[in-house]
Design a protein around this motif. Structure first.
Motif, PDB file in Angstrom:
ATOM      1  N   LYS A  21       5.863  -5.384   6.646  1.00 57.56           N
ATOM      2  CA  LYS A  21       6.269  -4.846   5.125  1.00 57.56           C
ATOM      3  C   LYS A  21       5.690  -5.833   4.128  1.00 57.56           C
ATOM      4  O   LYS A  21       5.534  -7.104   4.296  1.00 57.56           O
ATOM      5  CB  LYS A  21       7.875  -4.870   4.903  1.00 57.56           C
ATOM      6  N   CYS A  22       5.120  -5.219   3.049  1.00 61.92           N
ATOM      7  CA  CYS A  22       4.629  -5.975   1.635  1.00 61.92           C
ATOM      8  C   CYS A  22       5.850  -6.755   1.322  1.00 61.92           C
ATOM      9  O   CYS A  22       7.122  -5.979   1.175  1.00 61.92           O
ATOM     10  CB  CYS A  22       4.090  -4.830   0.980  1.00 61.92           C
ATOM     11  N   ARG A  23       5.625  -7.899   1.070  1.00 65.42           N
ATOM     12  CA  ARG A  23       6.608  -8.831   0.541  1.00 65.42           C
ATOM     13  C   ARG A  23       7.052  -8.549  -1.064  1.00 65.42           C
ATOM     14  O   ARG A  23       8.038  -8.937  -1.564  1.00 65.42           O
ATOM     15  CB  ARG A  23       6.377 -10.434   0.634  1.00 65.42           C
ATOM     16  N   TYR A  24       6.200  -7.835  -1.512  1.00 64.31           N
ATOM     17  CA  TYR A  24       6.229  -7.484  -3.117  1.00 64.31           C
ATOM     18  C   TYR A  24       6.979  -6.205  -3.327  1.00 64.31           C
ATOM     19  O   TYR A  24       8.081  -5.807  -3.972  1.00 64.31           O
ATOM     20  CB  TYR A  24       5.054  -7.474  -3.775  1.00 64.31           C
ATOM     21  N   CYS A  25       6.377  -5.206  -2.373  1.00 63.60           N
ATOM     22  CA  CYS A  25       7.127  -3.676  -2.701  1.00 63.60           C
ATOM     23  C   CYS A  25       7.372  -2.993  -1.542  1.00 63.60           C
ATOM     24  O   CYS A  25       7.739  -1.981  -1.482  1.00 63.60           O
ATOM     25  CB  CYS A  25       5.777  -2.580  -3.307  1.00 63.60           C
ATOM     26  N   SER A  26       7.658  -3.515  -0.492  1.00 61.71           N
ATOM     27  CA  SER A  26       7.949  -2.977   0.917  1.00 61.71           C
ATOM     28  C   SER A  26       7.012  -2.017   1.532  1.00 61.71           C
ATOM     29  O   SER A  26       7.482  -1.201   2.216  1.00 61.71           O
ATOM     30  CB  SER A  26       9.368  -2.652   0.863  1.00 61.71           C
ATOM     31  N   GLY A  27       5.898  -1.637   0.674  1.00 61.49           N
ATOM     32  CA  GLY A  27       4.813  -0.824   1.523  1.00 61.49           C
ATOM     33  C   GLY A  27       4.478  -1.205   2.791  1.00 61.49           C
ATOM     34  O   GLY A  27       4.603  -2.460   3.298  1.00 61.49           O
ATOM     35  N   GLU A  28       4.148  -0.145   3.642  1.00 62.03           N
ATOM     36  CA  GLU A  28       3.941  -0.622   5.054  1.00 62.03           C
ATOM     37  C   GLU A  28       2.304  -0.455   5.567  1.00 62.03           C
ATOM     38  O   GLU A  28       2.213  -0.521   6.793  1.00 62.03           O
ATOM     39  CB  GLU A  28       4.719   0.407   5.872  1.00 62.03           C
ATOM     40  N   ARG A  54      -4.110  -7.208   2.070  1.00 63.35           N
ATOM     41  CA  ARG A  54      -4.001  -6.553   0.732  1.00 63.35           C
ATOM     42  C   ARG A  54      -2.910  -5.362   1.060  1.00 63.35           C
ATOM     43  O   ARG A  54      -3.312  -4.341   1.752  1.00 63.35           O
ATOM     44  CB  ARG A  54      -5.052  -6.015   0.195  1.00 63.35           C
ATOM     45  N   CYS A  55      -2.033  -5.041   0.154  1.00 65.56           N
ATOM     46  CA  CYS A  55      -1.165  -3.795   0.392  1.00 65.56           C
ATOM     47  C   CYS A  55      -1.999  -2.711  -0.327  1.00 65.56           C
ATOM     48  O   CYS A  55      -2.164  -2.683  -1.435  1.00 65.56           O
ATOM     49  CB  CYS A  55       0.102  -4.200  -0.598  1.00 65.56           C
ATOM     50  N   CYS A  56      -1.661  -1.561   0.342  1.00 67.96           N
ATOM     51  CA  CYS A  56      -2.262  -0.441  -0.169  1.00 67.96           C
ATOM     52  C   CYS A  56      -1.730   0.251  -0.929  1.00 67.96           C
ATOM     53  O   CYS A  56      -2.069   1.278  -1.909  1.00 67.96           O
ATOM     54  CB  CYS A  56      -2.618   0.493   0.961  1.00 67.96           C
ATOM     55  N   THR A  57      -0.440   0.022  -1.150  1.00 72.75           N
ATOM     56  CA  THR A  57       0.651   0.696  -2.275  1.00 72.75           C
ATOM     57  C   THR A  57       0.237  -0.217  -3.482  1.00 72.75           C
ATOM     58  O   THR A  57       0.229   0.417  -4.705  1.00 72.75           O
ATOM     59  CB  THR A  57       2.084   0.515  -1.675  1.00 72.75           C
ATOM     60  N   CYS A  58       0.761  -1.602  -3.458  1.00 70.82           N
ATOM     61  CA  CYS A  58       0.586  -2.099  -5.018  1.00 70.82           C
ATOM     62  C   CYS A  58      -0.544  -2.880  -5.241  1.00 70.82           C
ATOM     63  O   CYS A  58      -0.583  -3.743  -6.043  1.00 70.82           O
ATOM     64  CB  CYS A  58       1.805  -3.068  -4.876  1.00 70.82           C
ATOM     65  N   HIS A  59      -1.343  -2.915  -4.054  1.00 76.07           N
ATOM     66  CA  HIS A  59      -2.697  -3.722  -4.230  1.00 76.07           C
ATOM     67  C   HIS A  59      -2.693  -5.274  -4.371  1.00 76.07           C
ATOM     68  O   HIS A  59      -3.603  -6.018  -4.841  1.00 76.07           O
ATOM     69  CB  HIS A  59      -3.429  -3.108  -5.364  1.00 76.07           C
TER      70      HIS A  59
HETATM   71 ZN   LIG Z   1       3.033  -4.002  -1.819  1.00 77.93          ZN
END
Ligand SMILES: [Zn+2]
Length: 348
Positions: A21-28, A54-59
């Motif tokens: 999980k992304c630590r900032y936005c929980s993106g997967e 790099r998170c694909c949701t929040c970048h």
């Molecule tokens: Zn994220």
């Protein structure tokens, strides 16, 4: 005895897993965003590889550490090992010397911080597991003088200390302030203590069963009986024998039996300044034992309650063995962490 668990965390040179999980936005979903070589202090590795993602949701980008490694330059294994060496008897300065043999350079202040961290982990672990039977006893750490008392709480299920307070055990208010949050957090239902009067009202207020250590009771009662034996009239000596027998056997009906004995002894008023006569001392002893009887025999009907406070005394004994080096700590938080760890033996 506590179970000896010598388990050091594994350290991986690189991550075998992707982040969950992304630590900032929980993106997967993530993209790999490079790799860095991170130098670490450890008894086996000199460096590990850390991937950036790099998170694909929040970048946003972040580091994904391999097992046993985090932001710190010491691995989790080394932190535990340093603390363990200290618990086993090395001094704060002795630990870096020992680790130098493995090519690890570490300052004694780092060992101090490692101890702090390990004791916090130990406390968290206790909180998670809960403690049903809690042993309590006071101590005076060596080199602190008689004025600096500490109160130590031990999980009697496994013999590991759960909390230490800078508290005088003879002060009921202070004992309550120390005990109440522990009881709520850990779900304590029985405390084991010595016969100090300060624990009794606190146990009552907090709705706890109290088992009074029978070694303590036997010690002070047999002293009291010996003194009475020397001064008491011959016709009442049999009562002393009866008290001895009851304490040796701890029968359920002991309280009632002691109360009946108390009633048989004639009450005699003493003058204002007069000392208690031997017979009055005997009456006083009988009623005290009768009133406290239930707290002598909780172990008989509550599972896993010991009939002495030896488990707590063992922990304090381990702390005392180490207090020579514990003394080096200047602050209370450092002292507390060190005492917690040294009392825990190797049970973590
Ligand atoms: Zn994220």
């Amino acid at each position: 005895m506590p179970i000896v668990v010598l388990q050091l965390p594994d350290v991986k040179r690189k991550t075998e897993t992707r982040p969950q999980k992304c630590r900032y936005c929980s993106g997967e979903t993530f993209q790999r965003w490079g790799k860095v070589k991170k130098p670490v202090r450890d008894n086996r590795c000199r460096y590990v590889f850390v991937y950036r993602y790099r998170c694909c949701t929040c970048h946003r980008t972040f580091r994904h550490h391999p097992d046993g490694v985090d932001q710190a330059d010491q691995t989790q294994r080394l932190r535990k090992l340093a603390s363990l060496l200290w618990v086993m008897g090395l001094s704060l300065r002795g630990v870096p010397t020992a680790l130098a043999a493995f090519g690890v350079s570490l300052s004694h202040m780092s060992v101090w911080r490692d101890n702090q961290e390990q004791s916090e982990l130990l406390e968290k672990q206790r909180r998670w597991q809960g403690v049903r039977v809690l042993g309590l006893d006071g101590a005076y750490p060596l080199g602190w003088g008689k004025k600096r008392a500490v109160l130590i709480a031990v999980d009697l299920g496994n013999g590991v200390p759960v909390a230490i307070g800078q508290i005088d055990e003879s002060n009921p208010q202070a004992v309550r302030r120390f005990l109440e949050p522990l009881v709520q957090r850990l779900g304590v239902s029985v405390i084991v203590t010595d016969d100090l009067t300060s624990f009794r009202p606190v146990a009552e207020k907090l709705g706890l069963e109290q088992q009074v250590c029978q070694f303590h009771v036997r010690r002070w009662v047999s002293n009291a009986l010996r003194e009475l034996q020397a001064v008491l009239a011959q016709e009442w000596q049999w009562v002393l024998e009866e008290i001895r027998r009851l304490l040796a056997e701890l029968p359920p009906e002991g309280s009632r039996r002691l109360f009946e004995l108390w009633k048989q002894i004639p009450e005699r008023r003493t003058g204002q300044a007069g000392e208690r006569s031997p017979l009055e001392q005997l009456r006083h002893l009988l009623i005290r034992l009768s009133e406290h009887w239930d707290s002598y025999r909780v172990f008989d009907w509550q599972p896993d309650v010991p009939w002495t406070n030896n488990g707590t005394e063992r922990v304090i004994g381990r702390m005392k063995m180490r207090s020579r080096t514990v003394r080096g700590y200047k602050s209370w938080s450092g002292m507390r962490a060190a005492l917690l760890l040294s009392g825990s033996g190797l049970a973590w």
